[in-house]
Design a protein around this motif. Sequence first.
Motif, PDB file in Angstrom:
ATOM      1  N   ASP A   1     -29.393   8.127 -18.218  1.00 25.33           N
ATOM      2  CA  ASP A   1     -30.255   8.342 -17.424  1.00 25.33           C
ATOM      3  C   ASP A   1     -28.993   9.741 -16.743  1.00 25.33           C
ATOM      4  O   ASP A   1     -27.715  10.318 -16.946  1.00 25.33           O
ATOM      5  CB  ASP A   1     -30.388   7.899 -16.183  1.00 25.33           C
ATOM      6  N   ASP A   2     -29.727  11.230 -16.384  1.00 28.93           N
ATOM      7  CA  ASP A   2     -28.761  12.131 -16.189  1.00 28.93           C
ATOM      8  C   ASP A   2     -27.964  12.819 -16.877  1.00 28.93           C
ATOM      9  O   ASP A   2     -27.046  13.202 -15.758  1.00 28.93           O
ATOM     10  CB  ASP A   2     -29.005  11.629 -14.169  1.00 28.93           C
TER      11      ASP A   2
ATOM     12  N   GLU B   1     -36.737  15.126 -17.964  1.00 26.10           N
ATOM     13  CA  GLU B   1     -37.292  14.671 -16.999  1.00 26.10           C
ATOM     14  C   GLU B   1     -37.835  16.050 -16.103  1.00 26.10           C
ATOM     15  O   GLU B   1     -36.872  17.201 -16.452  1.00 26.10           O
ATOM     16  CB  GLU B   1     -36.488  13.353 -16.221  1.00 26.10           C
TER      17      GLU B   1
HETATM   18 CA    CA Z   1     -33.489  10.776 -13.926  1.00 25.74          CA
END
Ligand code: CA
Length: 277
Positions: free
Chosen positions: A177-178, A234
């Motif tokens: 993520d990220d 995202e």
């Molecule tokens: Ca994220």
Amino acid sequence: KTAGRSTHTVFIPEMMEDNKRKLLIANSIASAIKNDEFVVYYQGKVSPNETTVGYEALLRWSSDSLGFVSPAEFIPIAEQSGKILPITKWVLERVCKDFKQLCSLNDSEVTISVNLSAYDIKNLQLVNYIKNLFKKYSVEPRLIEFEVTESAYLENLDMANEFLTQLRDIGSSVALDDFGTGYSSLGYLTQINLNTLKIDKQFVDNLNVSERSTLITKTIIEMAKQLKLQICAEGVETREQAAFLIESGCHQLQGFLFAKPTSLELLLKEKEQLVDL
Ligand code: CA
Ligand code: C2E
Ligand code: CA
Ligand code: CA
């Protein structure tokens, strides 16, 4: 005083207020779980042809005493005060309870993503907890994806790999993520066992801001493709961003352009209205 004679700390009123709020939040978490103040919202992820291919579970807290508190605020506080594990367990059970209904929302198969904290994956017993939940609620492990951030790998790479390999052994998948917001991101990619790379919103926002920032985003996507990873972008908010990301080869898109985090109740209601048409 404990810091020694030679140093002194300046306290300003804002810091006091800030610490008071942190303490209040930390001390409200246990009762929030007990009093059912948490709700899990689900945000759809779509394929390039805009079919829903999954949902990310995002926690919401409407506190009796504090009002609405954002996860961006309370998750770090829960982590720092050693209270994240009960939250994670609660989210995992909620997602497993919701699993059947989430699957019923679409004709095609969907994957449900759950965020794990870096603190969670130090605890190998959590894998057993997850296995038991899957059994208890008849959840197909291959339809669950776990999202972890780089910070999970930062402290203890071997431990993180062990935890996430066990999750993959039971059939679930793992997303980073990220991506690109932490430290030494590139180094990790060769050492960890991943299915998916989530391109952070920051890189999506930077598209078309300058030629250089667009190039950086494009390069990250290209690299993920070379590594044979699934790529999810995202924070997609505009048609222009979506078109560029699809053109560059992203497999999944997530963002307000397609869906906002929504309660299961409302998702079911929306589906019903579609059927009625
Ligand atoms: Ca994220
Ligand atoms: P994240 O995992 O990076 O989640 C994405 C965040 O971006 C979510 O914020 C989501 O609502 C928001 N978002 C999605 N699409 C868009 C968009 O198009 N535009 C904008 N401006 N925002 C968008 P949220 O729900 O406030 O969560 C914030 C963070 O809190 C999450 O970031 C995650 O790190 C953490 N979090 C949320 N739920 C959980 C949870 O159950 N467990 C753990 N450990 N962390 C959680
Ligand atoms: Ca996430
Ligand atoms: Ca993010």
